[in-house]
Write a protein that holds these residues in place. Structure first.
Motif, PDB file in Angstrom:
ATOM      1  N   ASP A 236      62.341  49.394 -21.237  1.00  0.00           N
ATOM      2  CA  ASP A 236      61.232  48.809 -21.998  1.00  0.00           C
ATOM      3  C   ASP A 236      60.906  47.373 -21.582  1.00  0.00           C
ATOM      4  OD1 ASP A 236      60.688  51.001 -24.218  1.00  0.00           O
ATOM      5  OD2 ASP A 236      62.843  50.856 -23.897  1.00  0.00           O
ATOM      6  N   HIS A 238      57.953  46.575 -19.982  1.00  0.00           N
ATOM      7  CA  HIS A 238      56.536  46.417 -20.375  1.00  0.00           C
ATOM      8  C   HIS A 238      55.794  45.350 -19.566  1.00  0.00           C
ATOM      9  CE1 HIS A 238      56.392  49.299 -23.709  1.00  0.00           C
ATOM     10  NE2 HIS A 238      57.675  49.016 -23.835  1.00  0.00           N
ATOM     11  N   ASP A 275      59.432  52.806 -19.524  1.00  0.00           N
ATOM     12  CA  ASP A 275      58.540  51.710 -19.914  1.00  0.00           C
ATOM     13  C   ASP A 275      58.764  50.470 -19.051  1.00  0.00           C
ATOM     14  OD1 ASP A 275      57.587  53.445 -21.804  1.00  0.00           O
ATOM     15  OD2 ASP A 275      58.125  52.243 -23.546  1.00  0.00           O
ATOM     16  N   HIS A 368      64.437  58.521 -22.189  1.00  0.00           N
ATOM     17  CA  HIS A 368      63.702  57.369 -22.730  1.00  0.00           C
ATOM     18  C   HIS A 368      63.835  57.300 -24.249  1.00  0.00           C
ATOM     19  CE1 HIS A 368      60.943  54.147 -23.169  1.00  0.00           C
ATOM     20  NE2 HIS A 368      60.128  54.865 -23.922  1.00  0.00           N
ATOM     21  N   HIS A 435      63.209  53.021 -25.802  1.00  0.00           N
ATOM     22  CA  HIS A 435      62.025  53.356 -26.580  1.00  0.00           C
ATOM     23  C   HIS A 435      61.833  52.573 -27.875  1.00  0.00           C
ATOM     24  CE1 HIS A 435      58.547  55.626 -27.776  1.00  0.00           C
ATOM     25  NE2 HIS A 435      59.127  56.104 -28.851  1.00  0.00           N
ATOM     26  N   HIS A 437      63.262  49.744 -28.718  1.00  0.00           N
ATOM     27  CA  HIS A 437      63.341  48.301 -28.457  1.00  0.00           C
ATOM     28  C   HIS A 437      64.447  47.585 -29.235  1.00  0.00           C
ATOM     29  CE1 HIS A 437      59.065  47.889 -26.569  1.00  0.00           C
ATOM     30  NE2 HIS A 437      59.607  49.066 -26.308  1.00  0.00           N
TER      31      HIS A 437
HETATM   32 FE   LIG Z   1      58.837  50.640 -24.908  1.00  0.00          FE
END
Ligand SMILES: [Fe+2]
Length: 490
Positions: A236, A238, A275, A368, A435, A437
């Motif tokens: 994650d 991003h 992610d 994930h 996923h 966080h």
């Molecule tokens: Fe995420």
């Protein structure tokens, strides 16, 4: 050593070589792990490149640190010293070209496969099951056990009512609220899961006497040693989001290159559980929260960052819900132009989501974790705002139900393949997800479960649900003994 003493040593080291440090430059050096060593490297470099300079200000020191760091990166000292770690073997993996036609039979086949696989796991517990059709014909006070899939769960004033089925029949069973331990177990039974039920026929109903989850056996793991290497778990990131914490991710990259703790030199693997990029068009209005609106550009930036992870480390990458691949599980590995962009800069091991890998004798599920959203809704007494305390408990449910996405038809879409790919058929050494966080590490019956946090500040959606993300962490797992360490970056 006191900070005053430390400062004095730094200042003296500069003066000894004829340099004056400004207060701001001292502040920068003070924050380094080994300031005297770095200062000496800087001075050595400076004597060759700018012999007339006498004042070291902050801007100059920062620039020197960047320059000398690059010089050191190019020296293959670590490469020569690197031990050879076992290759990553991909045991279960899903390619792009798995197609379905959307026929009803395909869904029937999918659920039948889920039922058969989970029933087999339950039978390994030594329980003898009879078909549900026989249970419905039992006489009063007769007992028997059945392996059933839960079609529906209803909470009434006096009991939990389950509608269940197996290939022979479907029926309704009851768990009275005064049933004590059985009721507690029943609360944790989720729709679409397969469980064993010990059932008794009464005058006009079938009562549940006990519930057996597929689960993992107690202490099933042999305490053997795995490879003498560390796996670093991140997810994650991003990249492309306005909320991406570039500064923290740069600290992580700095640490993985130059960290002085013993573990960092023994990192053989980095697993990036989805992610990597924020993607484009993932949810309505996302464009307002994007710093980089081109998906290709997001991957270009990601490629640059990932190229900074030392080549000696095997980098494993699986997609999440923000990657430009099929959203339905199992997701294929990132491919096409995006794969090329990343591969141009560095070698990666592209795997599906989920995937099962083997490193030495360590069996690892990487996923994930899209179904965590559904589990948060389905499990009693957990919510996004309490995730920090409950993430381990939620991941345990995946092991108890032996399924990565136990609840069907909610937020997590699943491809109805002939063989349910999400059943946890083999008991792993480790289950890793992302996923949500939030960082969490727990051992459950000898299986290590890890959720690896994120590199993105709280989003507006997370704010509205009360979720406070763990930003800027990685989890280090020693594959030799499966001990863990959470590393925080600032
Ligand atoms: Fe995420």
């Amino acid at each position: 050593m006191s900070s005053l003493n430390n400062d004095r040593k730094i200042i003296l080291a500069a003066l000894k070589n004829g340099y004056h440090l400004t207060e701001e430059a001292l502040e920068i050096l003070r924050r380094l792990e080994d300031p005297i060593r770095i200062l000496n490297i800087l001075i050595e470099h400076l004597k060759k490149t700018d012999p007339h300079r006498v004042v070291l200000d902050a801007e100059f020191v920062e620039m020197l640190i960047r320059q000398t760091t690059k010089l050191h990166e190019s020296q293959p000292i670590h490469e020569e010293e690197s031990p050879i770690y076992p290759e990553v073997q991909i045991i279960q993996h899903y390619p792009e070209n798995v197609a379905i036609e959307g026929r009803l039979e395909e869904f029937y086949r999918y659920f039948h496969s889920r039922y058969i696989k989970l029933r087999k796991i339950l039978e390994e517990r030594g329980i003898k099951f009879v078909p549900l059709s026989e249970i419905t014909r039992m006489r009063k006070d007769q007992d028997a056990a059945a392996a059933v899939m839960i079609l529906n769960k209803k909470d009434t004033e006096k009991a939990l009512i389950f509608e269940c089925e197996d290939p022979s029949a479907n029926t309704t069973v009851f768990v009275p609220k005064k049933a004590g331990e059985v009721f507690t177990k029943a609360e944790m039974v989720l729709v679409d899961c397969v469980v064993g039920m010990k059932l008794r026929k009464t005058n006009n109903a079938i009562l549940v006497q006990d519930i057996i989850q597929p689960d993992v056996p107690v202490n099933q793991k042999h305490p053997s040693l795995g490879p003498d290497a560390y796996m670093c778990l991140i997810s994650d990131i991003h990249i492309g989001s306005k909320n991406f914490r570039k500064d923290l991710f740069e600290s992580f990259l700095d640490w993985i290159n130059r960290g002085r703790d013993g573990e960092v030199k023994k990192i053989g693997y980095v697993a990036l559980c989805g992610d990597l990029v924020d993607g484009v068009g993932i949810y309505p209005g996302q464009e307002k929260e994007l710093e980089v609106v081109s998906i290709n550009e997001q991957f270009n930036i990601a490629a640059k960052f990932l190229s900074e992870i030392p080549e000696r480390i095997k980098l494993i990458y699986l997609p999440g819900n923000h990657e430009p691949v099929r959203k339905v599980l199992p997701q294929p590995p990132v491919s096409g132009i995006y794969r090329k962009i990343l591969e141009n800069k560095r070698e990666l091991i592209f795997i599906s989501n989920p995937a099962k890998i083997l490193i030495g004798n360590r069996l690892i599920y990487l996923y994930h974790g899209q179904s965590l959203d559904d589990l948060i809704q389905a499990i009693p007494n957990v919510s996004y705002s309490t995730l920090h305390e409950n993430i381990g408990k939620i991941l345990e449910v995946m092991l108890q139900t032996r399924h990565l996405a136990p609840c069907y038809g909610q937020n997590t879409t699943i491809l109805p393949l002939e063989n349910d790919p999400l059943v946890i058929e083999d008991v792993p050494d480790m289950l890793c997800t992302g996923h949500v966080h939030v960082t969490g590490v727990k051992s459950y019956k000898g299986v290590l479960i890890v959720n690896s946090g994120c590199w993105q500040e709280q989003t507006s959606f997370q704010q509205s649900s009360g979720l406070k993300p763990t930003v800027g962490t990685s989890v280090l797992v020693n594959l030799a003994d499966m001990s863990t360490k959470i590393k925080f970056f600032s």
